[in-house]
Design a protein around this motif. Structure first.
Motif, mmCIF file in Angstrom:
data_model
loop_
_atom_site.group_PDB
_atom_site.id
_atom_site.type_symbol
_atom_site.label_atom_id
_atom_site.label_comp_id
_atom_site.label_asym_id
_atom_site.label_seq_id
_atom_site.Cartn_x
_atom_site.Cartn_y
_atom_site.Cartn_z
ATOM 1 N N SER A 1 0.834 -1.207 0.000
ATOM 2 C CA SER A 1 0.000 0.000 0.000
ATOM 3 C C SER A 1 0.867 1.254 0.000
ATOM 4 O O SER A 1 0.542 2.249 -0.655
ATOM 5 N N ASN A 2 1.973 1.210 0.716
ATOM 6 C CA ASN A 2 2.872 2.362 0.779
ATOM 7 C C ASN A 2 3.471 2.669 -0.593
ATOM 8 O O ASN A 2 3.486 3.818 -1.050
ATOM 9 N N ILE A 3 3.956 1.634 -1.274
ATOM 10 C CA ILE A 3 4.573 1.825 -2.593
ATOM 11 C C ILE A 3 3.526 2.268 -3.614
ATOM 12 O O ILE A 3 3.745 3.210 -4.382
ATOM 13 N N LEU A 4 2.348 1.591 -3.631
ATOM 14 C CA LEU A 4 1.301 1.957 -4.586
ATOM 15 C C LEU A 4 0.794 3.384 -4.336
ATOM 16 O O LEU A 4 0.609 4.163 -5.276
ATOM 17 N N GLY A 5 0.555 3.716 -3.055
ATOM 18 C CA GLY A 5 0.051 5.051 -2.734
ATOM 19 C C GLY A 5 0.993 6.146 -3.174
ATOM 20 O O GLY A 5 0.586 7.130 -3.820
ATOM 21 N N ASN A 6 2.281 5.979 -2.864
ATOM 22 C CA ASN A 6 3.270 6.980 -3.274
ATOM 23 C C ASN A 6 3.449 7.022 -4.787
ATOM 24 O O ASN A 6 3.649 8.085 -5.373
ATOM 25 N N MET A 7 3.366 5.848 -5.437
ATOM 26 C CA MET A 7 3.476 5.783 -6.896
ATOM 27 C C MET A 7 2.326 6.551 -7.559
ATOM 28 O O MET A 7 2.519 7.321 -8.510
ATOM 29 N N ILE A 8 1.109 6.346 -7.043
ATOM 30 C CA ILE A 8 -0.082 7.005 -7.610
ATOM 31 C C ILE A 8 -0.014 8.515 -7.413
ATOM 32 O O ILE A 8 -0.234 9.299 -8.349
ATOM 33 N N LEU A 9 0.312 8.950 -6.183
ATOM 34 C CA LEU A 9 0.360 10.386 -5.905
ATOM 35 C C LEU A 9 1.525 11.058 -6.620
ATOM 36 O O LEU A 9 1.411 12.214 -7.061
ATOM 37 N N ARG A 10 2.623 10.364 -6.755
ATOM 38 C CA ARG A 10 3.771 10.932 -7.478
ATOM 39 C C ARG A 10 3.391 11.227 -8.932
ATOM 40 O O ARG A 10 3.817 12.231 -9.506
ATOM 41 N N GLU A 11 2.562 10.359 -9.506
ATOM 42 C CA GLU A 11 2.158 10.517 -10.909
ATOM 43 C C GLU A 11 1.029 11.531 -11.071
ATOM 44 O O GLU A 11 1.036 12.340 -12.021
ATOM 45 N N LEU A 12 0.036 11.511 -10.175
ATOM 46 C CA LEU A 12 -1.201 12.270 -10.404
ATOM 47 C C LEU A 12 -1.320 13.567 -9.606
ATOM 48 O O LEU A 12 -2.078 14.456 -10.001
ATOM 49 N N ALA A 13 -0.619 13.664 -8.462
ATOM 50 C CA ALA A 13 -0.759 14.875 -7.647
ATOM 51 C C ALA A 13 -0.440 16.156 -8.418
ATOM 52 O O ALA A 13 -1.181 17.142 -8.325
ATOM 53 N N PRO A 14 0.639 16.202 -9.221
ATOM 54 C CA PRO A 14 0.923 17.441 -9.960
ATOM 55 C C PRO A 14 -0.177 17.816 -10.957
ATOM 56 O O PRO A 14 -0.558 18.988 -11.060
ATOM 57 N N THR A 15 -0.698 16.811 -11.700
ATOM 58 C CA THR A 15 -1.709 17.114 -12.725
ATOM 59 C C THR A 15 -3.044 17.499 -12.112
ATOM 60 O O THR A 15 -3.829 18.234 -12.719
ATOM 61 N N LEU A 16 -3.340 16.997 -10.904
ATOM 62 C CA LEU A 16 -4.605 17.328 -10.235
ATOM 63 C C LEU A 16 -4.433 18.490 -9.247
ATOM 64 O O LEU A 16 -5.356 18.801 -8.497
ATOM 65 N N HIS A 17 -3.224 19.092 -9.229
ATOM 66 C CA HIS A 17 -2.929 20.252 -8.362
ATOM 67 C C HIS A 17 -3.190 19.934 -6.886
ATOM 68 O O HIS A 17 -3.791 20.713 -6.160
ATOM 69 N N ILE A 18 -2.718 18.745 -6.481
ATOM 70 C CA ILE A 18 -2.844 18.346 -5.066
ATOM 71 C C ILE A 18 -1.527 18.672 -4.373
ATOM 72 O O ILE A 18 -0.457 18.265 -4.837
ATOM 73 N N PRO A 19 -1.569 19.417 -3.260
ATOM 74 C CA PRO A 19 -0.328 19.816 -2.566
ATOM 75 C C PRO A 19 0.286 18.678 -1.770
ATOM 76 O O PRO A 19 0.288 18.670 -0.544
ATOM 77 N N TRP A 20 0.814 17.704 -2.477
ATOM 78 C CA TRP A 20 1.373 16.505 -1.839
ATOM 79 C C TRP A 20 2.891 16.568 -1.890
ATOM 80 O O TRP A 20 3.476 16.854 -2.942
ATOM 81 N N THR A 21 3.544 16.292 -0.760
ATOM 82 C CA THR A 21 5.005 16.314 -0.696
ATOM 83 C C THR A 21 5.540 14.901 -0.898
ATOM 84 O O THR A 21 5.099 13.964 -0.227
#
Length: 626
Positions: free
Chosen positions: A315-335
């Motif tokens: 879950s940790n790897i998948l979650g970070n993989m998903i947010l790393r890919e999609l957070a910038p395009t969806l303008h989510i302030p994720w570090t």
């Protein structure tokens, strides 16, 4: 005063507030409602910006893809009855991020394609040939003999394996040679506590298309490997279904599996399989035999059945993989957090930050019992005979550590003591002192058995007999003799084992992320006290309550290549095994860890009192100061 910038930032905060990545799970209910899937999705939900959505089986089977729920990321995989074509149509329509490539899942359903891809990628697999009965008869060449088959000119002697080309067909047969009793073992999907049955039938099947391959003897175990991306692989061993067909189950009814440590070569195989089939989450079977590791099956999307450590990692790897890919395009302030595939950055003594590439530890053995030694000059022909058989005259000395050699020395000592006690003419050729021989016998009879770790005997050739003990002693011509040196003691104590294991734990916790009990999938708002409380509530022995998970997870990745070397001394080898036990949070006895993890190494020159180093010390001392 111009406040435009401040207002725009407030607007951006309002716009991003509550925004989440929707992860759609599209698969048959038997899979989406399984315990592993629930465990992983529950942990994914702990990410602040991730929300999961399971597509119902009714919607998948009956509704057009236009009516399927919307999602930003799609986890979809084939199983019996799943409409893979509809899932592909949905992905083409909505264009979500896809975790496991859908088109490649058609290839995984055909063993011919699986083997072709493995061969193309240079991944080791058993020698095989394909019998395709859909081809015209003139394009097939198949011949069955008593103990072999010939497939397109390739000969397979029994034992060999016959697999249907359809990967969904699990009716695999192993055929045995007549010399071993003949017959065959018929494998099938687990039914209750059975996974195979023996049959007296020795002839191969005459209908259908099959892959024929060499049978690989794996000492009764299969290794199941599960990847989560190309840099992470979890491995377990189970009893081979071909062994006796009985499935070993635990108290919960789950198949018993054992943790496996993959070699660096096997981690590279896992990486290649994951990338070759374009499957982020991918399971495959590995056969270990005669120093080789061969892939014999690729299953595609599959989870480990019962491992909290794996659920956390996945879950940790998948979650970070998903947010790393999609957070910038969806303008989510994720570090972006520290990831296993990121190089660890450490401060240096000169103030610069550098990538940590390697850690080398030189460790002394743990607390030991006192070392003891005795010497005895021996001249009896039985000792010389043993010395000659061990090729001692070539090098001038021999070292005896193996149980059978120590037993020989003990037998000689017992024989000579018995002869001395008899007296008479036979006693004249025995020059060894009875008290010394009794001491040899007593030491070699300790513990009741020989392990080769707690005692050793050295025999050194003395061509002129025992050398003078003092300078005043007259030079007398003596017959050749052997100097028997018996060493014992110096064993690792229980305290020493604890010391080594605790040191391993400290090393484990030094790695970034190792100071926390729970890493990954932990809500950002959770305090240190909350984490310890949550860890304490987990079942005993679960990895999720173990400190130093950063290094344990690193060891599951392709980046980590752990090597442990030790000299051939028992206390050093057992120290190394205990250290490995603590470092990798292993359980059980030290012997299996020693055999699998610790390599013997030539340590000459590493210690100050070694021959070469002492020679150079003497040279250094003899050079006058400038």
């Amino acid at each position: 005063m111009d406040l435009t910038g401040d207002n725009s930032w407030m607007d951006f905060e309002e716009e991003t507030e509550g925004k989440q990545v929707i992860v759609g799970v599209c698969a048959m209910e038997k899979k989406t409602l399984s315990k592993p899937m629930k465990e992983i999705l529950t942990r994914l939900e702990e990410f602040e910006y991730i929300k999961t959505c399971i597509f119902s089986e009714k919607v998948i089977l009956e509704d057009p893809v236009e009516k399927w729920p919307l999602c930003d990321c799609l986890i979809s995989f084939h199983s019996k009855g799943f409409p893979l074509e509809k899932s592909i149509s949905y992905a083409n329509l909505r264009k979500p991020m896809v975790i496991n490539n859908l088109d490649s899942q058609f290839a995984i359903q055909d063993r011919r394609e699986v083997y072709r891809i493995l061969s193309t990628e240079g991944i080791d697999l058993p020698r095989y040939a394909v019998l395709d009965r859909d081809l015209p008869p003139e394009q097939m060449n198949f011949e069955e003999q008593d103990d072999s088959v010939v497939v397109n000119g390739v000969v397979f002697n029994k034992p060999f394996v016959e697999k249907p080309v359809d990967a969904e067909d699990h009716n695999i047969i192993i055929y045995y040679p007549a010399s071993a009793g003949g017959g065959s073992q018929r494998l099938f999907r687990k039914i209750g506590s059975r996974s195979s049955v023996y049959s007296p039938e020795s002839n191969v099947r005459r209908t259908g298309s099959y892959i024929y391959e060499d049978f690989m003897a794996t000492d009764g175990t299969d290794v199941k490997v599960y990847t989560v991306g190309p840099d992470y692989a979890h491995a377990e061993a189970r009893k081979s279904p071909a062994l006796d067909g009985k499935v070993e189950r635990n108290s919960e009814g789950k198949e018993v599996r054992y943790p496996v440590i993959l070699s660096n070569k096997e981690k590279l195989i896992a990486r290649k399989v994951c990338m070759a089939f374009n499957q982020t989450v991918c399971g495959f079977d590995l056969l270990r035999a005669n120093g080789r590791s061969c892939v014999c099956d690729v299953n595609g999307f599959s989870f480990v059945k019962n491992s909290h450590k794996y659920y956390d990692d996945c879950s940790n790897i998948l979650g970070n993989m998903i947010l790393r890919e999609l957070a910038p395009t969806l303008h989510i302030p994720w570090t972006i957090p520290f990831q296993l595939d990121d190089p660890p950055i450490v401060p240096t003594t000169v103030g610069k930050m550098m990538e940590l590439r390697c850690v080398v530890a030189v460790v002394r053995h743990g607390d030991r019992t006192p070392k003891q030694k005795m010497k005895l000059e021996v001249k009896h022909p039985m000792f010389f005979d043993l010395f000659k058989r061990m090729n001692g005259f070539k090098v001038g000395h021999v070292k005896l550590k193996k149980p059978k050699h120590l037993q020989e020395v003990l037998d000689i000592a017992r024989f000579l003591i018995a002869e001395i006690e008899k007296g008479g003419s036979s006693n004249e050729v025995i020059e060894e002192k009875k008290s010394k021989l009794e001491q040899v016998r007593y030491i070699l009879e300790m513990y009741g058995h020989f392990s080769g770790i707690n005692r050793k005997v050295q025999l050194k050739y003395q061509p002129k007999g025992r050398p003078k003990s003092t300078s005043s002693e007259e030079e007398v011509l003596k017959e050749p003799s052997l100097l028997l040196v018996l060493k014992w003691g110096g064993e690792l104590t229980p305290t020493g084992r604890v010391q080594a294991e605790e040191l391993g734990k400290v090393f484990r916790c030094m790695y970034p992320g190792g100071q926390d009990l729970l890493i990954g999938g932990v809500p950002a708002h959770e305090t240190q006290v909350d984490r310890y409380t949550r860890a304490a509530s987990l079942p005993n022995g679960e990895y999720a309550g173990t400190q130093g998970l950063g290094l344990l997870r690193l060891h599951s990745t392709y980046r980590h290549d752990l090597k442990i070397y030790a000299s051939d001394e028992g206390r050093v080898q057992m120290t190394a095994a205990a250290f490995a036990k603590g470092l990798l949070a292993l359980e059980g006895e030290l012997t299996p860890i020693l055999v699998q993890m610790v390599k013997s190494a030539n340590t000459n020159g590493l210690l100050d009192n070694d021959c070469d180093s002492s020679k150079y010390q003497i040279l250094t001392r003899s050079v006058p100061a400038g």
